[in-house]
Design an enzyme around this catalytic site. Sequence first.
Site, short mmCIF file in Angstrom:
data_model
loop_
_atom_site.label_atom_id
_atom_site.label_comp_id
_atom_site.label_asym_id
_atom_site.label_seq_id
_atom_site.Cartn_x
_atom_site.Cartn_y
_atom_site.Cartn_z
N LYS A 72 0.83 -1.20 0.00
CA LYS A 72 0.00 0.00 0.00
C LYS A 72 0.87 1.26 0.00
CE LYS A 72 -4.27 -2.12 1.27
NZ LYS A 72 -3.78 -3.50 1.40
C1 LIG Z 1 -4.36 -4.66 0.61
C2 LIG Z 1 -3.55 -5.90 0.44
C3 LIG Z 1 -3.87 -6.88 -0.54
C4 LIG Z 1 -5.10 -6.79 -1.41
O1 LIG Z 1 -5.00 -5.80 -2.41
P1 LIG Z 1 -6.31 -5.25 -3.11
O2 LIG Z 1 -5.86 -4.11 -3.95
O3 LIG Z 1 -7.24 -4.83 -2.01
O4 LIG Z 1 -6.87 -6.36 -3.94
C5 LIG Z 1 -3.03 -7.97 -0.66
N1 LIG Z 1 -1.94 -8.12 0.13
C6 LIG Z 1 -1.62 -7.22 1.08
C7 LIG Z 1 -0.42 -7.46 1.93
C8 LIG Z 1 -2.40 -6.07 1.26
O5 LIG Z 1 -2.06 -5.19 2.22
#
Ligand SMILES: *Cc1c(COP(=O)(O)O)cnc(C)c1O
Length: 492
Positions: free
Chosen positions: A112
């Site tokens: 993120k």
């Molecule tokens: C948020 C997240 C995901 C999922 O990603 P999306 O864009 O919501 O599909 C997968 N792995 C981790 C570690 C995340 O923090």
Amino acid sequence: MLYISTRGGSEKKRSAEVIKQGLASDGGLFVPETIPSLSKEEIATLSKAPYPERAAQILSKFLTDYSYEELLTAANAAYSKSRFGPYAAPVKSLNEKQKILELWHGPTCAFKDMALQIMPRLLSLALDKTGEKRDALILVATSGDTGKAALEGYKDVNRTKITVFYPEDGVSEAQKLQMASQEGKNVNVCAIRGNFDDAQTGVKKIFSDRRKAQKLDSMGYFLSSANSINWGRLAPQIVYYVSAYCDLLAEGTLREGEEIDVSVPTGNFGNIFAAYTAKKMGLPIRKLICASNKNNILTDFINTGVYDRNRPFYTTISPSMDILISSNLERLLYLIQGPKKTAECMKKLSETGRYEVSEEVRDTILRDFEAYFSTEEETIDEIKTTFEKYDYLIDTHTAVALRGADKAASDKITVIASTASPYKFAPSVLFAISGEKFDGDDFIGVQKLLSQRSGVPIPEPLASLEGKTRRFTGSIGSSPEEMWAEVEKFVR
Ligand SMILES: *Cc1c(COP(=O)(O)O)cnc(C)c1O
């Protein structure tokens, strides 16, 4: 380029307005009117450029009311060495066919950061571009990782302030310390004596209350969210798929124009939608592998055309994918079946928890996507075998994506999105490679043990948590009024 709503409302907005506004007025998500293209020549040129230049180039196709220089400045600051180390999104080779795209070298060791490091800068610029006199106040309710990533992203960004609420007993010790020790002049962190739903409800109430908005307005602020449905979070995610392709091209693993597959551990469908957008721009991607955990609602949807959230919710060892409503799927539905049908689907979803697309739509989706899910045992097994076979340590989410790629058994080079450092989920990873169960709150202890067992060093942002002082202590009750009082106190 202008942006429109997935639900067909008549508003058309420039990208700066879209980033400021977040959600479209009709409740839909913003999408670009057309998807810009990326030529073979551009890919070849970008393959010689560093990451921030790749980012500025790709973003400039979508954010046409920002200058290339503005975007490059933002990208250079966001993806700097001090924040991401020597390379923002490196590709590691697991074997001849499987390549791991490491997206967790940012300040919170999860993917993120790739979006949340640059999006606040784009918002800050958007305020000037739209003639906004007030500053942005970001409110976040978090059950863990998003809160910290948002705090790091907004920290000391001009014309923004951020308050994060988290449930006192609903996040891990590591997450608590990460947030409580947050630095920055414009940040505030507040524990509430309630659960995540209380935090979320309180934030939503504040957002929907006109009188509170007027009060903030008189103090020179407007509310904004750091939500993953904001286009400002999605656009930066397109970049790293292009970047991975460029790196593989530059090192000679790929020939110009050669197709790849991409496997993405999916929750809210944001990350994989970014990969889909890259494909639609012209990046040579054959299939997108949508990898889920035991909450396999997307696996079912892609294979059957039925989206049905009336099912049990599981708490898994890959918690960031424990989701039953994948908001960004709405963007895919819009691109394939248009606004009218998409609005109908979303209405049915909110009324009955279920919708169904036509066979034709499902077949169109299946031309670009494959979907698989992993059980908890498979996830553990994938971490173990990957470590034994390749001496490479992966986290639980990456393991789901890698298992998805194994199941797809593709004959193409496959890029696997690695979304978190294994140290973010140290107890599960330790158990997978050594069979040791580590209970309790000593997150520094478990990281050290994992490091001893694996020989892989602890990433600096996590290692440096040891001995950090807590700046935000104390907690408040969980009523919306108490939360609002905290917000008012902070902006004063
Ligand atoms: C948020 C997240 C995901 C999922 O990603 P999306 O864009 O919501 O599909 C997968 N792995 C981790 C570690 C995340 O923090």
